[in-house]
Design a protein around this motif. Structure first.
Motif, mmCIF file in Angstrom:
data_model
loop_
_atom_site.group_PDB
_atom_site.id
_atom_site.type_symbol
_atom_site.label_atom_id
_atom_site.label_comp_id
_atom_site.label_asym_id
_atom_site.label_seq_id
_atom_site.Cartn_x
_atom_site.Cartn_y
_atom_site.Cartn_z
ATOM 1 N N ALA A 35 -10.810 -5.982 -24.531
ATOM 2 C CA ALA A 35 -11.136 -4.534 -25.099
ATOM 3 C C ALA A 35 -11.387 -4.768 -26.486
ATOM 4 N N ILE A 36 -11.775 -3.790 -27.153
ATOM 5 C CA ILE A 36 -12.070 -3.927 -28.597
ATOM 6 C C ILE A 36 -10.930 -3.333 -29.562
ATOM 7 N N SER A 37 -9.669 -3.071 -28.824
ATOM 8 C CA SER A 37 -8.529 -2.469 -29.524
ATOM 9 C C SER A 37 -7.330 -2.877 -28.837
ATOM 10 N N VAL A 38 -6.369 -3.040 -29.507
ATOM 11 C CA VAL A 38 -4.993 -3.458 -28.809
ATOM 12 C C VAL A 38 -4.403 -2.372 -28.132
ATOM 13 N N SER A 39 -4.613 -1.200 -28.315
ATOM 14 C CA SER A 39 -4.229 -0.100 -27.606
ATOM 15 C C SER A 39 -4.985 0.129 -26.309
ATOM 16 N N ASP A 40 -6.242 -0.143 -26.132
ATOM 17 C CA ASP A 40 -6.888 -0.157 -25.012
ATOM 18 C C ASP A 40 -6.488 -1.516 -24.121
ATOM 19 N N ALA A 41 -6.295 -2.258 -24.700
ATOM 20 C CA ALA A 41 -5.933 -3.591 -23.990
ATOM 21 C C ALA A 41 -4.509 -3.423 -23.190
ATOM 22 N N LEU A 42 -3.501 -2.815 -24.269
ATOM 23 C CA LEU A 42 -2.206 -2.408 -23.575
ATOM 24 C C LEU A 42 -2.334 -1.357 -22.376
ATOM 25 N N GLU A 43 -3.379 -0.437 -22.527
ATOM 26 C CA GLU A 43 -3.476 0.370 -21.284
ATOM 27 C C GLU A 43 -4.080 -0.264 -20.136
ATOM 28 N N MET A 44 -4.953 -1.099 -20.139
ATOM 29 C CA MET A 44 -5.205 -2.274 -19.038
ATOM 30 C C MET A 44 -4.233 -2.782 -18.344
ATOM 31 N N VAL A 45 -3.165 -3.544 -19.200
ATOM 32 C CA VAL A 45 -2.269 -4.089 -18.817
ATOM 33 C C VAL A 45 -1.269 -3.192 -18.010
ATOM 34 N N ARG A 46 -1.051 -1.989 -18.475
ATOM 35 C CA ARG A 46 -0.201 -0.882 -17.799
ATOM 36 C C ARG A 46 -0.781 -0.499 -16.523
ATOM 37 N N VAL A 47 -2.233 -0.227 -16.411
ATOM 38 C CA VAL A 47 -2.781 0.024 -15.166
ATOM 39 C C VAL A 47 -2.715 -1.018 -14.123
ATOM 40 N N SER A 48 -3.109 -2.126 -14.580
ATOM 41 C CA SER A 48 -2.639 -3.379 -13.597
ATOM 42 C C SER A 48 -1.357 -3.505 -12.898
ATOM 43 N N LYS A 49 -0.394 -3.082 -13.861
ATOM 44 C CA LYS A 49 1.155 -3.290 -13.324
ATOM 45 C C LYS A 49 1.487 -1.940 -12.263
ATOM 46 N N GLN A 50 0.677 -0.786 -12.848
ATOM 47 C CA GLN A 50 0.684 0.399 -12.102
ATOM 48 C C GLN A 50 0.342 0.448 -10.720
ATOM 49 N N THR A 51 -0.706 -0.198 -10.587
ATOM 50 C CA THR A 51 -1.975 -0.152 -9.539
ATOM 51 C C THR A 51 -1.571 -1.159 -8.526
ATOM 52 N N GLY A 52 -0.972 -2.726 -9.019
ATOM 53 C CA GLY A 52 -0.709 -3.761 -8.505
ATOM 54 C C GLY A 52 -2.056 -4.272 -8.118
ATOM 55 N N ARG A 53 -3.183 -4.132 -9.226
ATOM 56 C CA ARG A 53 -4.498 -4.908 -8.890
ATOM 57 C C ARG A 53 -4.295 -5.915 -9.904
ATOM 58 N N MET A 54 -4.867 -7.127 -9.653
ATOM 59 C CA MET A 54 -4.706 -8.284 -10.650
ATOM 60 C C MET A 54 -5.885 -8.035 -11.453
ATOM 61 N N LEU A 55 -5.657 -8.446 -12.710
ATOM 62 C CA LEU A 55 -6.459 -8.313 -13.857
ATOM 63 C C LEU A 55 -6.742 -9.741 -14.549
ATOM 64 N N GLY A 56 -7.811 -10.178 -14.666
ATOM 65 C CA GLY A 56 -8.226 -11.476 -15.051
ATOM 66 C C GLY A 56 -9.012 -11.337 -16.292
ATOM 67 N N VAL A 57 -9.243 -12.323 -17.144
ATOM 68 C CA VAL A 57 -9.913 -12.329 -18.377
ATOM 69 C C VAL A 57 -10.764 -13.484 -18.493
ATOM 70 N N SER A 58 -11.895 -13.700 -18.757
ATOM 71 C CA SER A 58 -12.562 -14.913 -18.719
ATOM 72 C C SER A 58 -12.500 -15.746 -20.169
ATOM 73 N N PHE A 59 -11.342 -16.366 -20.356
ATOM 74 C CA PHE A 59 -11.296 -17.346 -21.426
ATOM 75 C C PHE A 59 -11.297 -18.679 -20.613
ATOM 76 N N GLN A 60 -12.787 -19.015 -20.403
ATOM 77 C CA GLN A 60 -12.886 -20.078 -19.477
ATOM 78 C C GLN A 60 -12.914 -21.717 -20.117
ATOM 79 N N ASN A 61 -12.734 -21.719 -21.324
ATOM 80 C CA ASN A 61 -12.558 -22.702 -22.109
ATOM 81 C C ASN A 61 -11.226 -23.391 -21.759
ATOM 82 N N ARG A 62 -10.389 -22.347 -21.314
ATOM 83 C CA ARG A 62 -8.980 -23.344 -20.796
ATOM 84 C C ARG A 62 -8.939 -24.056 -19.729
ATOM 85 N N PHE A 63 -10.116 -23.726 -18.787
ATOM 86 C CA PHE A 63 -10.389 -24.543 -17.476
ATOM 87 C C PHE A 63 -11.206 -25.781 -17.686
#
Length: 337
Positions: free
Chosen positions: A98-126
């Motif tokens: 997201a482009i703001s902390v508040s939007d990112a927090l809302e994404m996390v909340r919705v992922s928990k609420q819906t039970g859907r997996m949310l992943g983000v492409s920080f591929q350098n870790r892999f």
């Protein structure tokens, strides 16, 4: 094993990395693509005989789609991810989440609420080198981490911004160099070194003053809760996209990542680590982590396992970048919440 039906929203440059990763994944099927540019979706349809959509809202109505890959401009990541999870889809979004902390927090909340997996492409870790460095640090073999330095020197000229009008604007890109290019290195720093306490940063537009609103150069002093300090410099004004340099000084070793990894131990031993797979072509400096990340995401989904770069984990990088922007404004250290 039943294949999961995947859809890619946004068929720009980065979508090709997701496309290739999905096609090489044994339990994923590229079912649909979506873009407002019909020439891009037509090309994908001809290659893969997949479904095409012009509007992502229509794509989300399909009960056949299990996973949505979001490869759109930054400002669309959060609203699209939230709508997709509410529509019952698992989501793998490009960075930044997201482009703001508040939007990112809302994404996390919705992922928990819906039970859907949310992943983000920080591929350098892999990348193999990154994972080996993480393993070695976790063993304690190198002793306590004392400090680090990191340099990102890439090139993004005026033509890069003219091709995509959303780039270079605070409202749509959310920032410049930090939130787009250097965020990967900042993510690696905190992944290797642990939680950050405070940051003092400065940003500037030194090369494209009359082209973009956002920064093309940044530096920071990063103080970690462990007591270690990292020094960071990044610019998009270099003549080429050079390999990122990240060096970690520990009590018993110095770890230097610059494509490959060299570890010099205090007892005189030297260890070299290379990536198992080398990236080629114009975007070789991106590495090969996308494929490994996507494969791991699809492996964890049917097993109901935790994906390591979930919303909560990716949120850390957004908080770091936000703290750097705030620090520049107030010209002082800022706590990273």
């Amino acid at each position: 094993m039943k294949k999961l039906n995947s859809a890619i929203i946004g068929c720009g440059n980065i979508a090709s990395m997701h496309e290739a990763a999905i096609l090489s994944c044994h339990n994923a099927n590229l079912y649909a693509v979506c873009d407002i540019d019909s020439s891009k979706t037509l090309e994908m349809k001809q290659k893969h005989r997949c479904q095409v959509f012009a509007q992502y809202q229509e794509l989300l109505k399909s009960d056949t789609i299990d996973v949505v890959h979001i490869c759109t401009p930054h400002y669309l990541h959060a609203p699209m991810a939230i709508e997709a999870m509410k529509a019952g889809k698992h989501v793998l979004t490009e960075k930044p989440m997201a482009i703001s902390v508040s939007d990112a927090l809302e994404m996390v909340r919705v992922s928990k609420q819906t039970g859907r997996m949310l992943g983000v492409s920080f591929q350098n870790r892999f990348n193999h080198t990154s994972r080996r460095v993480k393993e070695i640090l976790n063993t304690g073999k190198t002793g306590r981490v004392l400090g680090a330095r990191a340099f990102v020197t890439w090139h993004r000229g005026a033509e890069y911004y003219s091709r995509d009008k959303w780039r270079g604007k605070w409202e749509t890109e959310g920032g410049g160099l930090l939130i787009n290019q250097a965020i990967h290195t900042l993510d690696l720093l905190q992944w290797f070194m642990g939680d950050i306490d405070t940051i003092k940063a400065s940003i500037d537009t030194r090369f494209l003053k009359n082209v973009i609103e956002v920064e093309d150069t940044a530096e920071a002093t990063i103080k970690f809760k462990s007591g270690a300090t990292a020094f960071f410099y990044a610019t998009n004004g270099y003549p080429l996209d050079s390999v990122v340099m990240l060096e970690i000084v520990c009590e018993k070793a110095v770890i230097r990542m610059e494509g490959d990894v060299t570890i010099k131990y205090s007892n005189g031993d030297i260890e070299h680590i290379s990536d198992d797979e080398k990236a080629n072509g114009e975007k070789a400096y991106w590495g090969c982590g996308h494929k490994a990340l996507v494969h791991d995401f699809y492996k964890k989904l049917p097993e109901g396992q935790h994906f390591e770069v979930d919303g909560n984990e990716a949120l850390k990088a957004i908080k770091i970048v936000n703290a750097m922007y705030v620090s520049h404004k107030i010209k002082d250290y800022v706590e990273v919440g």
